[in-house]
Scaffold this motif. Structure first.
Motif, short mmCIF file in Angstrom:
data_model
loop_
_atom_site.label_atom_id
_atom_site.label_comp_id
_atom_site.label_asym_id
_atom_site.label_seq_id
_atom_site.Cartn_x
_atom_site.Cartn_y
_atom_site.Cartn_z
N UNK A 262 18.55 -30.19 -6.27
CA UNK A 262 18.89 -28.86 -6.77
C UNK A 262 20.15 -28.40 -6.05
N UNK A 263 21.13 -27.99 -6.83
CA UNK A 263 22.38 -27.50 -6.28
C UNK A 263 22.51 -26.02 -6.60
N UNK A 264 23.01 -25.28 -5.64
CA UNK A 264 23.23 -23.85 -5.81
C UNK A 264 24.55 -23.51 -5.13
N UNK A 265 25.01 -22.30 -5.36
CA UNK A 265 26.24 -21.90 -4.69
C UNK A 265 26.04 -21.90 -3.18
N UNK A 266 24.86 -21.50 -2.73
CA UNK A 266 24.57 -21.51 -1.29
C UNK A 266 24.69 -22.91 -0.72
N UNK A 267 24.22 -23.88 -1.48
CA UNK A 267 24.30 -25.25 -1.01
C UNK A 267 25.77 -25.69 -0.90
N UNK A 268 26.56 -25.37 -1.91
CA UNK A 268 27.98 -25.72 -1.87
C UNK A 268 28.67 -25.05 -0.68
N UNK A 269 28.35 -23.77 -0.46
CA UNK A 269 28.98 -23.02 0.63
C UNK A 269 28.56 -23.59 1.98
N UNK A 270 27.31 -23.99 2.12
CA UNK A 270 26.84 -24.59 3.36
C UNK A 270 27.63 -25.86 3.65
N UNK A 271 27.83 -26.69 2.62
CA UNK A 271 28.60 -27.92 2.81
C UNK A 271 30.03 -27.61 3.23
N UNK A 272 30.62 -26.62 2.58
CA UNK A 272 32.00 -26.25 2.90
C UNK A 272 32.11 -25.72 4.34
N UNK A 273 31.13 -24.95 4.76
CA UNK A 273 31.15 -24.34 6.09
C UNK A 273 30.79 -25.34 7.19
N UNK A 274 29.73 -26.13 6.94
CA UNK A 274 29.26 -27.05 7.98
C UNK A 274 28.56 -28.24 7.33
N UNK A 275 29.27 -29.34 7.11
CA UNK A 275 28.67 -30.52 6.48
C UNK A 275 27.42 -31.03 7.22
N UNK A 276 27.40 -30.91 8.51
CA UNK A 276 26.22 -31.38 9.28
C UNK A 276 25.00 -30.51 8.95
N UNK A 277 25.19 -29.20 8.91
CA UNK A 277 24.07 -28.31 8.54
C UNK A 277 23.59 -28.64 7.13
N UNK A 278 24.53 -28.90 6.21
CA UNK A 278 24.18 -29.29 4.85
C UNK A 278 23.32 -30.55 4.87
N UNK A 279 23.75 -31.52 5.64
CA UNK A 279 23.02 -32.78 5.71
C UNK A 279 21.58 -32.55 6.20
N UNK A 280 21.44 -31.83 7.31
CA UNK A 280 20.11 -31.60 7.86
C UNK A 280 19.24 -30.76 6.92
N UNK A 281 19.83 -29.77 6.30
CA UNK A 281 19.07 -28.87 5.44
C UNK A 281 18.72 -29.48 4.09
N UNK A 282 19.71 -30.09 3.42
CA UNK A 282 19.51 -30.51 2.03
C UNK A 282 19.23 -32.00 1.86
N UNK A 283 19.73 -32.82 2.74
CA UNK A 283 19.50 -34.27 2.61
C UNK A 283 18.26 -34.67 3.40
N UNK A 284 18.26 -34.37 4.70
CA UNK A 284 17.10 -34.69 5.54
C UNK A 284 15.94 -33.72 5.32
N UNK A 285 16.25 -32.56 4.76
CA UNK A 285 15.26 -31.50 4.47
C UNK A 285 14.45 -31.12 5.70
N UNK A 286 15.16 -30.97 6.80
CA UNK A 286 14.53 -30.52 8.04
C UNK A 286 14.33 -29.02 7.94
#
Length: 182
Positions: free
Chosen positions: A8-32
């Motif tokens: 699931x992609x949302x604007x928040x997800x895109x913004x998280x990636x733009x701001x901090x790719x590592x946070x995006x990875x942990x939040x959306x890929x690893x789903x920690x």
């Protein structure tokens, strides 16, 4: 054959990636899972209050939840802050609310992408004003100083993502976009 994990992609997800790719990875890929931030809780509850107000639902449970979180130390805010801010906000817009025709409140759009992933967008409010202009309003909340400029609104990619979905849903052209920073 294993079923594909649908993302699931949302604007928040895109913004998280733009701001901090590592946070995006942990939040959306690893789903920690992490505990919800004390800076985002008041905004979510404020949005819930607006949704309840616009749908004639009693806001008392939201105020009680906020007060409880403050009393338990989860939020370092005054327990009566949310009702106070909501009351001030509604008083500020009281004349407009009387003349507006609300057509969307926290309206979710979900679009299936080519690979079966989903794009999810949530429009805070869509309404016709007294001149019959169709307006999309996105409410931003902050515990910090207000920061949005006219250019931030005019060139806001989140609101531009919403336009074709709102226009398609309502069969009308959006006349204006607004960011309401609280």
């Amino acid at each position: 054959v294993m079923a594909k994990d649908i993302k699931r992609f949302s604007f928040s997800r895109f913004k998280t990636f733009q701001t901090c790719p590592r946070k995006h990875y942990y939040t959306y890929i690893e789903q920690i899972e992490t505990e919800e931030s004390a800076t985002t809780i008041p905004g979510k509850l404020f949005h819930k209050c607006l949704e309840y107000y616009l749908t004639d639902t009693d806001m008392t449970p939201v105020f009680e939840e906020f007060s409880s979180l403050c009393s338990k130390g989860k939020l370092e805010l005054e327990p009566d802050l949310l009702p106070y801010v909501v009351q001030k906000y509604l008083a500020y817009y009281s004349k407009e609310h009387d003349t507006e025709k609300t057509v969307m409140v926290e309206h979710e759009f979900e679009d299936t992408l080519e690979n079966e992933d989903k794009l999810v967008l949530i429009v805070d409010k869509g309404f016709y004003d007294k001149n019959d202009y169709l307006i999309i309003r996105d409410t931003k909340t902050t515990l910090n100083k207000l920061k949005y400029t006219q250019d931030d609104v005019m060139y806001n990619p989140q609101l531009y993502m919403y336009l074709p979905y709102v226009e398609n849903e309502l069969g009308a052209k959006v006349d204006a976009i607004e960011i309401d920073e609280v």
